[in-house]
Design a protein around this motif. Structure first.
Motif, PDB file in Angstrom:
ATOM      1  N   THR A  44      -8.746  -2.665   3.793  1.00 44.55           N
ATOM      2  CA  THR A  44      -7.509  -2.413   3.064  1.00 44.55           C
ATOM      3  C   THR A  44      -7.308  -0.959   2.649  1.00 44.55           C
ATOM      4  O   THR A  44      -6.334  -0.334   3.022  1.00 44.55           O
ATOM      5  N   VAL A  99       0.818  -1.209   0.000  1.00 44.23           N
ATOM      6  CA  VAL A  99       0.000   0.000   0.000  1.00 44.23           C
ATOM      7  C   VAL A  99       0.856   1.266   0.000  1.00 44.23           C
ATOM      8  O   VAL A  99       0.534   2.245  -0.664  1.00 44.23           O
ATOM      9  N   GLU A 100       1.967   1.260   0.718  1.00 42.74           N
ATOM     10  CA  GLU A 100       2.809   2.447   0.803  1.00 42.74           C
ATOM     11  C   GLU A 100       3.705   2.611  -0.417  1.00 42.74           C
ATOM     12  O   GLU A 100       4.487   3.549  -0.489  1.00 42.74           O
ATOM     13  N   ARG A 109      -1.177   5.922   6.527  1.00 40.55           N
ATOM     14  CA  ARG A 109      -0.358   6.956   5.891  1.00 40.55           C
ATOM     15  C   ARG A 109      -0.527   8.293   6.590  1.00 40.55           C
ATOM     16  O   ARG A 109       0.443   9.047   6.739  1.00 40.55           O
ATOM     17  N   GLY A 128      -5.171   1.731   4.886  1.00 42.45           N
ATOM     18  CA  GLY A 128      -3.953   2.305   4.322  1.00 42.45           C
ATOM     19  C   GLY A 128      -3.945   3.820   4.429  1.00 42.45           C
ATOM     20  O   GLY A 128      -2.910   4.427   4.704  1.00 42.45           O
TER      21      GLY A 128
END
Length: 172
Positions: free
Chosen positions: A126, A12-13, A134, A130
């Motif tokens: 998800t 995700v990042e 973040r 995320g």
């Protein structure tokens, strides 16, 4: 159902999956290195965990020409230095269940904090999870929006909805 924000190559990042695997291969060496900075087995494992978390958050600062082990070594030294300087001086804003923010002095996380964090992370869906992660790591709304293809306002809405959902789950 597949997650459009996680591919076989990246998470995700945007961090390459190979980076995570490579980092975990160095865990035994990090445990040995942590023995030079700590006195007990518990402190050693905590230092390794903190170092891994630091490295995952700051993966973009790694430069291949400097060597992965050297980067891990200096990352651990930085974590040790930050602990010596004292986390307790940091002031954090905490939101209670009523949505009221309060300033608190930060303290170093305990093993129970890590367990609670792990349980919370498992509850996150998800995409929204995320976004919350973040934001917690300091990314701005426009940065996240650009990464996932939505506006900054939509990122704010996703973040707020996920936080409320997590708070409801925590109260239950």
């Amino acid at each position: 159902m597949s997650n459009p924000y996680v591919t076989a190559d990246h998470n995700v990042e945007g961090r390459p999956a190979s980076f995570d695997a490579r980092l975990m291969q160095y865990r035994p060496g990090l445990l040995k290195l942590a023995g030079k900075f700590t006195k007990t087995s518990e402190e050693r494992h905590d230092l390794v965990t903190d170092t891994i978390i630091y490295c995952l958050r700051n993966w973009q600062s790694f430069r291949e020409d400097g060597g992965f082990w050297n980067w891990l070594y200096w990352s651990m030294r930085g974590v040790v230095g930050n602990k010596r300087e004292g986390v307790k001086a940091r002031i954090t804003l905490v939101q209670d269940t009523d949505g009221v923010f309060a300033a608190t002095r930060g303290i170093a996380p305990s093993q129970l904090d890590y367990v609670e964090l792990s349980q919370t992370l498992r509850k996150m869906n998800t995409r929204a999870g995320g976004v919350v992660m973040r934001r917690a790591m300091g990314d701005t709304l426009p940065e996240i929006g650009a990464a996932i293809g939505v506006t900054a306002e939509r990122v704010r809405q996703i973040e707020n909805k996920e936080r409320k959902r997590l708070m409801r789950g925590r109260a239950a």
